[in-house]
Design a protein around this motif. Structure first.
Motif, PDB file in Angstrom:
ATOM      1  N   ALA A  35      19.251 -21.342  18.051  1.00  0.00           N
ATOM      2  CA  ALA A  35      19.979 -20.017  17.478  1.00  0.00           C
ATOM      3  C   ALA A  35      20.876 -19.401  18.452  1.00  0.00           C
ATOM      4  O   ALA A  35      21.606 -18.540  18.199  1.00  0.00           O
ATOM      5  CB  ALA A  35      18.664 -18.952  17.178  1.00  0.00           C
ATOM      6  N   GLY A  92      14.274 -16.474  17.610  1.00  0.00           N
ATOM      7  CA  GLY A  92      15.146 -16.910  16.701  1.00  0.00           C
ATOM      8  C   GLY A  92      14.799 -18.596  16.730  1.00  0.00           C
ATOM      9  O   GLY A  92      14.190 -19.090  17.474  1.00  0.00           O
ATOM     10  N   THR A 111      14.964 -15.430   8.763  1.00  0.00           N
ATOM     11  CA  THR A 111      15.857 -16.467   9.517  1.00  0.00           C
ATOM     12  C   THR A 111      16.000 -17.465   8.431  1.00  0.00           C
ATOM     13  O   THR A 111      16.649 -18.712   8.753  1.00  0.00           O
ATOM     14  CB  THR A 111      15.278 -17.044  10.659  1.00  0.00           C
ATOM     15  OG1 THR A 111      13.925 -17.645  10.299  1.00  0.00           O
ATOM     16  CG2 THR A 111      14.987 -15.902  11.687  1.00  0.00           C
ATOM     17  N   GLY A 136      19.818 -15.490  14.575  1.00  0.00           N
ATOM     18  CA  GLY A 136      19.914 -16.594  13.837  1.00  0.00           C
ATOM     19  C   GLY A 136      21.125 -17.365  14.021  1.00  0.00           C
ATOM     20  O   GLY A 136      22.315 -16.150  13.632  1.00  0.00           O
TER      21      GLY A 136
END
Ligand SMILES: Nc1ncnc2c1ncn2[C@@H]1O[C@H](COP(=O)(O)OP(=O)(O)OP(=O)(O)O)[C@@H](O)[C@H]1O
Ligand SMILES: [Mg+2]
Lengths: 300, 262
Positions: A38, A34, A289, A201
């Motif tokens: 995140a 992430g 993302t 995310g």
């Protein structure tokens, strides 16, 4: 085996982890990916019982971490933030942790050797480089010979040799049948190490998939077409997603190169170039993302 | 990694947590520095008091144990700092994350820290206080402060001094665990435990005097005197009061420990 069920963490008004459910299976390396912020580290801290979830729960081998009678033998963890007293030597640090479980001294020496720290084990951690600190953290994670290993950004601060060492170590741990969860924000690193990927995310689950699957489904694979009749070609490719890179250059997604070539030939559109573009993992990750990047740099 | 030749049961037990905390305590330089500093202050001030004492110097009414162990007020501060380092020091360095991952039920860590600290500090304080008293008395044999350990109340006061210092340090340890900050806890200890009661005691209220004598520092003072001090609590009441203060100072972080994120 790690299981997260509807994990949610709020700090004040901000929800950092939201309704996150996944499981991490033994025998493979699972990458936990992430962008910055995140919620990866927060999720890992909840798995380890350091932060209490606002909602939901996390279990390891069927029980919350704190319910285990010998947690170090179930889960070994390397946290993102330093978790060592700098005034103590590496050996004493590990020994203090080992005492809580009755882990013998020989095991401390074993993990020191495994992490390549034997020659500096008597030195105070204060003088350690970032990489040596990471190695000590990994030695601590392996102390209880745990069935599950959780590492938060383990390659941080390591030199190429250290990175290779981690990669090999993780593969070996998984090959021994252990559950391995490794966080990173570098897709390229995970591509080399992980079999499975959990991508988050803004605290939400974006993908729970394999490395191969991610590339395949990300829709990132496209075809570059250079033609003097770009506008006419556009009208010949219904259903495809087309972006113009330049007046004569199109990026076509959703159609394979042969289909585009055939359509162009059928209508006598001259093609100067027709090149399939393999989506890199990095690109797949960015696509996934894009909407969930917390701190996006302004592009020039 | 499958080569562990381990004892059958790798589990957390209270005695193992104690052992771990003892290992942690003795493997930090700060422990040795604070303990030796407190011992040196106690002994040094004791020798100074003994060597410079004259019977006609106006201190004849000072209790002999209070006089010889005068350095425990300064030495006690060094030991209080140690108590704070034992708890708040782990938050400052991040070590607490390792400690609480190893013992995720958390409370055993706090109890073990308190126990190991108490045993260590009480032992060192008691031995140093005995040594200091005897050494100082070597200088005082020809004065009106001449006394021996076998005199009425003397041994109890020497032991009381050590107990007082230890319990004050335990309060500091509890403050460190509650505030999770070394400077914060030192400030709270110096301000709240050492200074505020002095100020309250100076207020012109009769009732305030009665209350203040049960405050930690004042109670510790009463414990360390062979003869009853004017306006002080009895040794038994003082000990009880100090024990309650220490229990409260540990109960607060104990209640918070399982509620707060690390
Ligand atoms: N104790 C806390 N109090 C308030 N906010 C916090 C706390 N811990 C984390 N956060 C916030 O939660 C968000 C997620 O943080 P976290 O460290 O879990 O992200 P991450 O995915 O590990 O990021 P990185 O890749 O930078 O390590 C961040 O915005 C962070 O500022
Ligand atoms: Mg992180």
């Amino acid at each position: 085996m790690i299981r997260a069920e509807n994990l949610t963490k709020r700090y004040g008004d901000t929800t950092v982890v939201q309704d996150l459910s996944f499981s991490v299976r033994p025998g493979s390396v699972t990458g936990f990916l992430g962008p910055n912020g995140a919620g990866k580290s927060t999720t890992l801290r909840m798995i380890l019982g350091l932060d209490a979830p606002t909602r939901g729960r996390a279990t390891v081998d069927g029980h919350p971490y704190a319910a285990h009678r010998a947690p170090l033998t179930h889960v070994g963890a390397l946290l993102e933030a330093r978790s060592v007293h700098p005034g103590r030597s590496a050996r004493h640090h590990l020994m203090a942790l080992a005492h809580t479980h009755g882990i013998p001294r020989a095991r401390v020496e074993r993990v020191l050797a495994l992490a390549g720290l034997t020659h500096v084990a008597h030195k105070r951690v204060k003088g350690f480089s970032l990489g040596m600190g990471q190695r000590l953290g990994i030695a601590a994670a392996l102390l209880g010979d745990p069935a599950t290993v959780v590492l938060d950004e383990p390659v941080n601060g390591l030199d190429p040799e250290g990175v290779l060492w981690i990669r090999t170590l993780l593969r070996n741990l998984a090959a021994e049948g252990r559950t391995v969860l490794v966080s990173s924000h570098l897709m390229s690193e995970m591509a080399l190490t992980a079999d499975h990927l959990i991508v988050i995310g803004k605290g939400r689950l974006l993908a729970d998939t394999t490395v191969d699957e991610l590339v395949r489904t990300s829709g990132g694979a496209s075809v570059r077409v250079v033609t003097p009749e770009a506008d006419r070609l556009r009208t010949l490719l219904p259903g495809a997603r087309i972006t113009a890179e330049a007046p004569d250059t199109l990026l076509v997604t959703g159609l394979e190169a042969p289909e585009i070539g055939r359509a162009a030939a059928a209508h006598a559109v001259p093609l100067h170039e027709l090149t399939p573009q393999a989506a890199s993992l990095e690109q797949a990750f960015m696509d996934l993302t894009r909407d969930a990047v917390e701190y996006q740099g302004a592009s020039a | 990694m499958t080569t562990t030749t381990t004892t059958p049961a790798l589990t957390i037990t209270p005695s193992r947590v104690l052992r771990s905390e003892w290992h942690k305590l003795r493997t930090l330089r700060s422990t040795w520095i604070t303990v030796l500093t407190s011992a040196a202050l106690l002994l040094g001030v004791g020798i100074l008091m003994g060597a410079t004492y004259t019977s006609d110097g106006g201190d004849s009414d000072v209790d002999t144990v209070v006089l010889t162990l005068y350095g425990s007020q300064l030495g006690g501060i060094a030991l209080a700092v140690l108590g704070i380092l034992v708890t708040a020091g782990e938050y400052a360095t991040g070590m607490i994350r390792a400690s609480l991952t190893a013992v995720p039920r958390r409370l055993p860590v706090l109890w073990a820290k308190a126990a190991v600290y108490t045993a260590t500090v009480l032992t060192v304080s008691l031995l140093t206080a005995l040594l200091t008293f005897v050494t100082a008395q070597a200088f005082l044999s020809d004065t009106d402060q001449a006394a021996s350990l076998t005199d009425d109340g003397v041994l109890a006061a020497v032991a009381g001094n050590a107990a007082g210092v230890t319990l004050l340090g335990l309060i500091a340890l509890g403050l460190g665990a509650a505030l999770r900050s070394v400077p914060g806890a030192i400030g709270a200890f110096v301000g709240g435990v050492l200074i505020v009661p002095e100020i309250l005691g100076m207020l012109p209220y009769e009732a305030m005097d009665t209350v203040v004598r049960y405050f930690p520092t004042q109670a510790a003072g009463a414990l360390g005197s062979a003869t009853p001090l004017p306006g002080a609590a009895s040794p038994g009441a003082a000990l009880l009061a100090l024990l309650l203060w220490a229990a409260a100072a540990l109960a607060i972080p104990a209640l918070l420990l399982n509620r707060r994120d690390v």
